[in-house]
Design a protein around this motif. Structure first.
Motif, short mmCIF file in Angstrom:
data_model
loop_
_atom_site.label_atom_id
_atom_site.label_comp_id
_atom_site.label_asym_id
_atom_site.label_seq_id
_atom_site.Cartn_x
_atom_site.Cartn_y
_atom_site.Cartn_z
N PHE A 1 27.74 82.92 28.18
CA PHE A 1 28.12 84.30 27.87
C PHE A 1 27.28 84.73 26.68
O PHE A 1 27.33 84.11 25.61
N VAL A 2 26.48 85.79 26.88
CA VAL A 2 25.51 86.18 25.86
C VAL A 2 25.68 87.66 25.49
O VAL A 2 26.36 88.42 26.19
N SER A 3 25.03 88.02 24.41
CA SER A 3 25.08 89.40 23.93
C SER A 3 23.67 89.89 23.66
O SER A 3 22.84 89.17 23.11
N THR A 4 23.41 91.12 24.08
CA THR A 4 22.17 91.80 23.72
C THR A 4 22.54 93.00 22.85
O THR A 4 23.72 93.20 22.53
N ALA A 5 21.58 93.80 22.49
CA ALA A 5 21.88 94.98 21.68
C ALA A 5 22.71 95.99 22.44
O ALA A 5 23.42 96.80 21.85
N GLU A 6 22.66 95.93 23.79
CA GLU A 6 23.34 96.93 24.60
C GLU A 6 24.61 96.44 25.30
O GLU A 6 25.52 97.22 25.55
N GLU A 7 24.68 95.14 25.63
CA GLU A 7 25.79 94.68 26.46
C GLU A 7 26.03 93.19 26.31
O GLU A 7 25.25 92.48 25.67
N GLN A 8 27.13 92.73 26.92
CA GLN A 8 27.48 91.31 26.93
C GLN A 8 27.82 90.91 28.36
O GLN A 8 28.31 91.72 29.14
N GLY A 9 27.57 89.64 28.69
CA GLY A 9 27.92 89.17 30.02
C GLY A 9 27.40 87.78 30.28
O GLY A 9 26.73 87.16 29.44
N TRP A 10 27.71 87.27 31.48
CA TRP A 10 27.28 85.93 31.89
C TRP A 10 25.84 85.96 32.38
O TRP A 10 25.41 86.91 33.03
N VAL A 11 25.10 84.87 32.08
CA VAL A 11 23.74 84.70 32.60
C VAL A 11 23.53 83.22 32.90
O VAL A 11 24.21 82.36 32.33
N PRO A 12 22.59 82.88 33.79
CA PRO A 12 22.29 81.47 34.03
C PRO A 12 21.56 80.88 32.83
O PRO A 12 20.57 81.44 32.36
N ALA A 13 22.03 79.75 32.35
CA ALA A 13 21.40 79.12 31.19
C ALA A 13 19.97 78.70 31.47
O ALA A 13 19.16 78.56 30.56
N THR A 14 19.64 78.49 32.75
CA THR A 14 18.29 78.08 33.11
C THR A 14 17.25 79.16 32.82
O THR A 14 16.06 78.88 32.80
N CYS A 15 17.71 80.39 32.60
CA CYS A 15 16.79 81.48 32.28
C CYS A 15 16.47 81.54 30.79
O CYS A 15 15.66 82.37 30.36
N LEU A 16 17.12 80.69 30.01
CA LEU A 16 17.01 80.79 28.55
C LEU A 16 16.36 79.56 27.96
O LEU A 16 16.48 78.45 28.48
N GLU A 17 15.69 79.77 26.85
CA GLU A 17 15.04 78.68 26.15
C GLU A 17 15.20 78.91 24.65
O GLU A 17 15.12 80.05 24.18
N GLY A 18 15.45 77.83 23.91
CA GLY A 18 15.57 77.96 22.47
C GLY A 18 14.29 78.51 21.87
O GLY A 18 13.21 78.38 22.44
N GLN A 19 14.41 79.12 20.71
CA GLN A 19 13.23 79.73 20.10
C GLN A 19 12.20 78.70 19.68
O GLN A 19 11.06 79.03 19.38
N ASP A 20 12.61 77.41 19.69
CA ASP A 20 11.66 76.34 19.42
C ASP A 20 11.02 75.83 20.70
O ASP A 20 10.28 74.85 20.70
N GLY A 21 11.32 76.51 21.84
CA GLY A 21 10.71 76.14 23.11
C GLY A 21 11.43 75.04 23.86
O GLY A 21 10.94 74.55 24.87
N VAL A 22 12.64 74.67 23.40
CA VAL A 22 13.39 73.58 24.03
C VAL A 22 14.62 74.14 24.71
O VAL A 22 15.34 74.96 24.14
N GLN A 23 14.88 73.68 25.94
CA GLN A 23 16.09 74.10 26.63
C GLN A 23 17.27 73.26 26.17
O GLN A 23 17.13 72.09 25.83
#
Length: 239
Positions: free
Chosen positions: A191-213
């Motif tokens: 469950f994530v938040s952007t500047a406009e909205e919040q909702g569920w997303v697949p974690a596989t689409c995300l990567e830590g800012q250090d480049g590590v999942q």
């Protein structure tokens, strides 16, 4: 032995600055009980966070641990990255969402809303009986207080694959977007938040800012839309 009293109503009234043992903010909460008593309690954000973790641990099904769509436990307003926001402003902005969280919590079925953890959280404590005479932060018009930190830091992740939402509880993602992580679910949906909205997303689409999942970046389980990523990071829906 008289029956244990239950919570009838909770209202978050204001935010107050405290200076002992260090500078922080507490929420002033009015609790109405089935006995007819109305009491004022004071809780800082980190205590709400502790309660939320207890609830998710005690009620994994109701917390959506296996199927996020089955979740009924409300979401707690996310942790804040303090270097981007003034602490007083953060505390004020959280007031309404925390009030909504409390109201949603006590409207859950009694086995959750009147469980020991919830009742103990809203029970009056010794420190609630003689609170320090501090100024409510709504009355203060100016001045900075950068040391008043409730040390809860929000994680940020970068979107590495576009995703088009499949259900109303989800949000769409675009490559390069930065999102704040409110809650990680072992099912592989966050469950994530952007500047406009919040909702569920697949974690596989995300990567830590250090480049590590993250270790919880698993393939989302069936039941929230079947989602795979190809090696080129392009989303692919199963038939």
């Amino acid at each position: 032995m008289p029956p244990r009293r239950s919570i009838v109503e909770v209202k978050v009234l204001d935010v107050q600055k405290r200076r002992v043992p260090n500078k922080h903010y507490v929420y002033i909460i009015r609790v109405t009980w089935s006995s007819g008593a109305t009491e004022a309690i004071y809780r800082r954000y980190s205590k709400f966070f502790d309660l939320q973790m207890q609830m998710l641990d005690k009620f994994p099904m109701e917390g959506g641990q296996k199927d996020p769509k089955q979740r009924i436990i409300p979401f707690l307003p996310g942790k804040i990255l303090f270097r981007r926001s003034h602490i007083r402003d953060v505390a004020v902005k959280r007031l309404i969402p925390i009030d909504e969280y409390c109201k949603a919590l006590i409207q859950l079925p009694p086995y959750i809303s009147q469980c020991d953890e919830v009742l103990q959280f809203f029970e009056t404590r010794p420190e609630d009986l003689n609170p320090p005479k501090e100024e409510h932060i709504g009355k203060k018009k100016s001045g900075n207080d950068p040391t008043s930190v409730d040390p809860m830091v929000l994680e940020q992740y970068v979107v590495v694959a576009d995703y088009q939402k499949q259900e109303s509880s989800e949000i769409s993602l675009s490559v390069g977007q930065v999102v704040d992580i409110i809650e990680k679910n072992e099912s592989g949906w966050w469950f994530v938040s952007t500047a406009e909205e919040q909702g569920w997303v697949p974690a596989t689409c995300l990567e830590g800012q250090d480049g590590v999942q993250d270790e919880f970046s698993l393939q989302p389980e069936e039941g929230r839309g079947n989602f795979l990523l190809t090696p080129s990071w392009q989303p692919l829906l199963k038939d």
